[in-house]
Design a protein around this motif. Structure first.
Motif, PDB file in Angstrom:
ATOM      1  N   LEU A  35       0.831  -1.208   0.080  1.00 27.95           N
ATOM      2  CA  LEU A  35      -0.047   0.022  -0.170  1.00 27.95           C
ATOM      3  C   LEU A  35       0.888   1.308  -0.003  1.00 27.95           C
ATOM      4  O   LEU A  35       0.772   2.166  -0.656  1.00 27.95           O
ATOM      5  N   VAL A  46      -0.128   3.390  -3.407  1.00 27.10           N
ATOM      6  CA  VAL A  46      -0.875   4.187  -2.959  1.00 27.10           C
ATOM      7  C   VAL A  46      -0.311   5.916  -3.206  1.00 27.10           C
ATOM      8  O   VAL A  46      -0.957   6.597  -4.038  1.00 27.10           O
ATOM      9  N   TRP A  80      -6.109  -4.254  -3.185  1.00 24.38           N
ATOM     10  CA  TRP A  80      -6.245  -3.234  -4.409  1.00 24.38           C
ATOM     11  C   TRP A  80      -7.547  -2.460  -4.195  1.00 24.38           C
ATOM     12  O   TRP A  80      -7.506  -1.367  -4.535  1.00 24.38           O
ATOM     13  N   ALA A  98      -6.708  -0.072  -1.735  1.00 28.18           N
ATOM     14  CA  ALA A  98      -5.790   0.913  -2.337  1.00 28.18           C
ATOM     15  C   ALA A  98      -6.592   2.007  -2.940  1.00 28.18           C
ATOM     16  O   ALA A  98      -6.435   3.216  -3.139  1.00 28.18           O
ATOM     17  N   SER A 144      -5.320   3.545   6.372  1.00 24.48           N
ATOM     18  CA  SER A 144      -5.757   2.148   6.285  1.00 24.48           C
ATOM     19  C   SER A 144      -5.920   1.501   7.555  1.00 24.48           C
ATOM     20  O   SER A 144      -6.815   0.536   7.336  1.00 24.48           O
TER      21      SER A 144
END
Length: 292
Positions: free
Chosen positions: A73, A77, A158, A161, A229
């Motif tokens: 990530l 990201v 994903w 993300a 996150s």
């Protein structure tokens, strides 16, 4: 007179400094200290075990999986988020759209939403039967592509993300737009006279002039992945399926408040702190070359 002024300034600063030491520095020191202990809670007497928590950490498959997920990530990201933000900022400032203020507000709106609200919203978007994604695929005749996006080990990370990018891109776009507005229009006008294309102006004027802002946003974005996150995973997936969306912060929380393994959790906290400092240092060093 100077002495009185010095005492007055000290008296004004002392309460704030005392609060900072009490609620910031002292807890941080306690985290480093307690990471060396086997401690299962407030009522339990800590047992000194040295670096055993750190040894266990690197033999813990669940922890290593959370580090892998967090690393992916943090690698993907920030790059995607900042690229989208930079491109959008350049388009909105250079094209002189009348709706510029509207687009700025629309793109920035996700940044002012609560992380919990964002997590709930995207949980509905990814819902296997009622979600916008699968419904949209069905409408386009691509129903075979429909998946349980948050329940599939191949797609869950994903999907998170995408949510992270959606939440943060507008925030950084506004920062870049403010930076571009400070660039002299004469530079773009001179480049246009010389026959420069929009891409050439973007890479030879916009990016170099914004480089210091870009360096700062890289660090902000990397650290933002760590904090945001945690909320998204806690609300949307709880680390599943089979820990394939587990991130370091949720694993730390689980060790502390689910397993009552506070010493181990604090060792993970120390690990996160050290890695964050190293990433900020490395990012600063790597991008410093391009700032001259």
């Amino acid at each position: 007179m100077k002495t009185r002024r010095g005492w007055f300034i000290a008296a004004c600063l002392l309460p704030g400094l005392a609060m900072y030491l009490l609620f910031k520095v002292y807890p941080a020191v306690q985290v480093f200290q307690k990471s060396l202990y086997l401690w299962t809670g407030v009522a339990d007497k800590p047992k000194f075990i040295g670096l055993q928590n750190f040894r266990d950490m690197f033999h813990d498959d669940a922890f290593l999986l959370s580090v892998r997920n967090t690393g992916l990530l943090m690698l993907v990201v920030p790059v995607v988020t900042l690229l989208i933000a930079l491109v959008n900022a350049s388009i909105l400032t250079q094209s002189k759209l009348r709706e510029r203020g509207f687009y700025r507000t629309v793109f920035f709106f996700p940044s002012i939403l609560s992380f919990v609200v964002i997590a709930i919203l995207w949980s509905f978007i990814y819902h296997p039967t009622m979600g916008f994604v699968n419904s949209g695929l069905e409408m386009l005749g691509l129903g075979d592509w429909a998946l349980p996006w948050l329940g599939d080990q191949r797609t869950v990370l994903w999907a998170l993300a995408v949510t992270l990018v959606w939440q943060a891109a507008g925030y950084y776009m506004v920062m870049y737009m403010a930076g571009i507005d400070s660039i002299s229009p004469d530079l773009y006008e001179a480049a246009s006279i010389d026959g420069a294309t929009a891409f050439q102006k973007f890479f030879h004027i916009t990016v170099p002039m914004l480089w210091e802002i870009i360096r700062v946003t890289i660090i902000f974005s990397i650290n933002g992945v760590l904090t945001i996150s945690f909320v998204l995973v806690a609300v949307m997936t709880a680390g599943g399926p089979d820990r394939h969306s587990e991130v370091v912060m949720t694993y730390l929380y689980g060790q502390a408040f689910t397993n009552s393994n506070f010493g181990y959790a604090m060792a993970i906290g120390v690990f996160i702190f050290v890695v964050s400092i190293l990433l900020a240092f490395i990012s600063n060093r790597l991008t410093q070359r391009g700032s001259h």
